[in-house]
Design an enzyme around this catalytic site. Sequence first.
Site, PDB file in Angstrom:
ATOM      1  CD  GLU A 293      22.437   5.363  17.043  1.00 32.94           C
ATOM      2  OE1 GLU A 293      23.220   5.044  17.946  1.00 32.94           O
ATOM      3  OE2 GLU A 293      21.595   6.290  17.153  1.00 32.94           O
TER       4      GLU A 293
ATOM      5  N   GLY B  51       9.287 -13.840  16.546  1.00 27.84           N
ATOM      6  CA  GLY B  51      10.111 -13.822  15.348  1.00 27.84           C
ATOM      7  C   GLY B  51      11.495 -13.272  15.634  1.00 27.84           C
TER       8      GLY B  51
ATOM      9  NE  ARG C 258      15.317 -15.932  10.659  1.00 23.80           N
ATOM     10  CZ  ARG C 258      14.776 -15.457   9.539  1.00 23.80           C
ATOM     11  NH1 ARG C 258      15.384 -14.441   8.910  1.00 23.80           N
ATOM     12  NH2 ARG C 258      13.676 -15.960   9.058  1.00 23.80           N
TER      13      ARG C 258
ATOM     14  CG  ASP D 215      10.240  -0.853   9.217  1.00 23.10           C
ATOM     15  OD1 ASP D 215       9.198  -0.251   8.881  1.00 23.10           O
ATOM     16  OD2 ASP D 215      10.720  -1.802   8.570  1.00 23.10           O
TER      17      ASP D 215
ATOM     18  N   GLY E 124      13.662 -12.345  12.656  1.00 23.32           N
ATOM     19  CA  GLY E 124      14.183 -11.919  11.362  1.00 23.32           C
ATOM     20  C   GLY E 124      14.467 -10.434  11.306  1.00 23.32           C
TER      21      GLY E 124
ATOM     22  CE  LYS F 102      12.305  -4.327   5.603  1.00 24.58           C
ATOM     23  NZ  LYS F 102      11.514  -4.405   6.865  1.00 24.58           N
TER      24      LYS F 102
ATOM     25  NE  ARG G 244       5.798 -21.703  13.385  1.00 27.67           N
ATOM     26  CZ  ARG G 244       4.691 -22.158  13.972  1.00 27.67           C
ATOM     27  NH1 ARG G 244       4.766 -23.243  14.730  1.00 27.67           N
ATOM     28  NH2 ARG G 244       3.536 -21.556  13.806  1.00 27.67           N
TER      29      ARG G 244
ATOM     30  CG  LEU H  16      -1.971  -1.105   1.283  1.00 29.29           C
ATOM     31  CD1 LEU H  16      -2.690  -1.089   2.624  1.00 29.29           C
ATOM     32  CD2 LEU H  16      -2.961  -0.975   0.142  1.00 29.29           C
TER      33      LEU H  16
ATOM     34  CB  THR I  77       9.318  -4.804   1.349  1.00 33.71           C
ATOM     35  OG1 THR I  77       9.290  -5.322   0.012  1.00 33.71           O
ATOM     36  CG2 THR I  77       8.491  -3.526   1.386  1.00 33.71           C
TER      37      THR I  77
END
Length: 294
Positions: A87, A135, A164, A111, A137, A66, A160, A17, A62
Amino acid sequence: MQSPRAVVVGDPVEHSLSPQLHRAAWAALGLGGGHYDRQRVEAGGLAALLAGRPGLTGLSVTMPLKGEALAIGRGEAPGLVGVGADEAAEQAQGANTLVRRDGGWWAANTDVTALERLLDGFLVEGPTARVVLVGSGATARSATVALARCGVQELSLVVRRGARREWIELADLLGVTHRCLTPDELPAALGAGTLVVSTVPTAAWEHVPDGLAAADLSRVRWLDAQYGGWPHPWAAAVASAGGRVLSGLSLLVEQAVDQVELMTGHRPTREDLLTGLPADLLTLHDLGSTTKES
């Protein structure tokens, strides 16, 4: 200033969007003649895109690009000039924004700043007994930087198959301690004052374990980074119990405010961007209404 020429890139990107949001902001700011589109770019293809579209002035980036965006800002992409990164992008090891500046590309992570503002709003609503991050990631790294900036020093990490390595290194760097939970253990961790930050796809929440029905969700605060397939069953359960829920559309809008300013030099309001979205979508995501009809 020249009219902005921007694109949102990723794989997939058809659902984005961002074009509607940026175009609405440009119109509100009186920036005519700009162009914003979508382009699917597979992993490893970002530098080639920039080389092939020299007229671009800005990119919304996206997944899975990144890390490549940050490398371009650092000057690590052959044939492209990088002039630095902010930074937030360096800490999160990823950038969601590229802006042409001083003859090269500047990388930023809006973000982090957007999540920081949204989290501040949640944290002032009442004491937080527990922070749960779902998560590990790229988006989870941005969320971790934002949480650390908001003073969070300890959290539960829902994964799960283990966290990482990049996320663990970042948490150690920021001094954020954690313990890992499986998704099936999450209902027992929910309760009064729990703040959940989910960075995984909404499809991950389709399974609802038996324990969720017994959890006290009335004072849970849930911040989601995703907006497709909304609301998923867990978010719906929190909302119907009286908890506070924000979908990823709130995050998309909030970070786009910063992106527009980086790309144009003018800062829009949140309401400026919302005029680009249909009223039924705003209602679905509890973002109020605008004069735009669906």
